[in-house]
Design an enzyme around this catalytic site. Structure first.
Site, PDB file in Angstrom:
ATOM      1  N   HIS A 278      -3.667  -4.814   0.406  1.00 56.77           N
ATOM      2  CA  HIS A 278      -3.175  -5.277   1.918  1.00 56.77           C
ATOM      3  C   HIS A 278      -3.245  -6.713   1.908  1.00 56.77           C
ATOM      4  O   HIS A 278      -4.151  -7.288   2.700  1.00 56.77           O
ATOM      5  CB  HIS A 278      -3.952  -4.541   2.802  1.00 56.77           C
ATOM      6  CG  HIS A 278      -3.828  -3.105   3.370  1.00 56.77           C
ATOM      7  ND1 HIS A 278      -2.806  -2.811   4.181  1.00 56.77           N
ATOM      8  CD2 HIS A 278      -4.243  -2.211   2.710  1.00 56.77           C
ATOM      9  CE1 HIS A 278      -2.529  -1.325   4.148  1.00 56.77           C
ATOM     10  NE2 HIS A 278      -3.589  -1.092   3.177  1.00 56.77           N
TER      11      HIS A 278
ATOM     12  N   GLU B 286      -1.681  -8.704   4.057  1.00 58.55           N
ATOM     13  CA  GLU B 286      -1.423  -9.132   5.397  1.00 58.55           C
ATOM     14  C   GLU B 286      -2.989  -9.271   6.064  1.00 58.55           C
ATOM     15  O   GLU B 286      -3.048  -9.851   7.140  1.00 58.55           O
ATOM     16  CB  GLU B 286      -0.617  -8.117   6.125  1.00 58.55           C
ATOM     17  CG  GLU B 286      -1.685  -6.749   6.630  1.00 58.55           C
ATOM     18  CD  GLU B 286      -1.506  -5.738   5.636  1.00 58.55           C
ATOM     19  OE1 GLU B 286      -2.201  -4.741   5.951  1.00 58.55           O
ATOM     20  OE2 GLU B 286      -1.148  -6.009   4.527  1.00 58.55           O
TER      21      GLU B 286
ATOM     22  N   CYS C 258       0.769  -1.151  -0.061  1.00 62.28           N
ATOM     23  CA  CYS C 258      -0.036  -0.151  -0.028  1.00 62.28           C
ATOM     24  C   CYS C 258       0.857   1.182  -0.084  1.00 62.28           C
ATOM     25  O   CYS C 258       1.617   1.586  -0.985  1.00 62.28           O
ATOM     26  CB  CYS C 258      -0.971  -0.080   1.421  1.00 62.28           C
ATOM     27  SG  CYS C 258      -2.504   1.100   0.892  1.00 62.28           S
TER      28      CYS C 258
END
Length: 236
Positions: free
Chosen positions: A216, A218, A116
């Site tokens: 994202h 994660e 990001c």
């Protein structure tokens, strides 16, 4: 994955310098969502935090095998020669540190994954620019629907790219960004697009792993393929 923990690559993750509260404490902290730590660990790496600590990061980067530039606030537009938009919120201390990390990583040949904000840092560090408020360009807020709410975005990845080799050609991702790549940085190629044309992934061709994704990864605890790609590159 290797079985001996001592053989696992050490992965440095850039983080925030922010006020934070935990237990009885309310003070400044080196801060990072735990999901980054978990993903690096699950991918076979040893995570360490790299806080904003100035414009000389050669020693820090020399001590790790790979670098994750984590998400966060906007890049200061002064770094690409533009005035700040009313919606831009920047952290110049992180900019200075992360630009220095990229310079050191290039010097040492260290693999890099930008997430990001991290992808935007990578683009600006290579001489590119950013669109400071994406809704003005695409006419919707689907990439950042509301504060603290991720947008679901469908992406198409370029066949033959490093990112597509890890993830396949198409998929849904978790986005939370109101800025995006405008002019591409030197040596970078776009390898992933959203349906509205927003660049969602870029990479540097060549042997060194240099990848940026606007989403994202994660946030999907079951899918650590991008982090595993970084860890594998760091291992070799």
């Amino acid at each position: 994955m290797v079985s001996n923990a001592c053989d696992k690559p050490v992965i440095g993750i850039s983080c925030y310098h922010e006020p934070a509260s935990w237990g009885v404490w309310n003070t400044e902290a080196a801060l990072l969502p735990w999901s980054y730590v978990r993903c690096v660990s699950d991918a076979g790496g040893v995570p360490v935090l790299l806080p904003p600590s100035g414009a000389d990061q050669r020693r820090a980067v020399s001590a790790v095998d790979g670098v994750v530039l984590a998400g966060g606030a906007d890049v200061d537009p002064a770094g690409y020669g533009e005035p700040a938009h009313a919606e831009t919120v920047s952290r110049p201390d992180r900019d200075a540190t992360e630009f220095a990390m990229l310079r050191a990583a290039a010097e040492y040949g260290t693999p890099v994954l930008g997430v990001c904000r991290g992808m935007q840092v990578l683009n600006v560090a290579c001489g590119g620019t950013l669109r400071q408020h994406l809704p003005e360009l695409v006419g919707h807020r689907g990439h950042q629907p509301a504060p603290g709410e991720y947008g679901g975005t469908e992406i198409v990845l370029t066949e033959g790219s490093r990112v597509a080799a890890l993830l396949g050609r198409r998929g849904g991702v978790h986005c939370y960004h109101h800025q995006a790549v405008d002019r591409l940085g030197e040596g970078l190629v776009p390898v992933g697009l959203a349906g509205d044309g927003t660049v969602e992934a870029l990479e540097s061709p060549g042997e060194r792993f240099v990848v940026g994704v606007q989403w994202h990864p994660e946030q999907d605890s079951a899918d650590v393929r991008l982090f595993a790609g970084l860890v594998e590159a760091a291992r070799s």
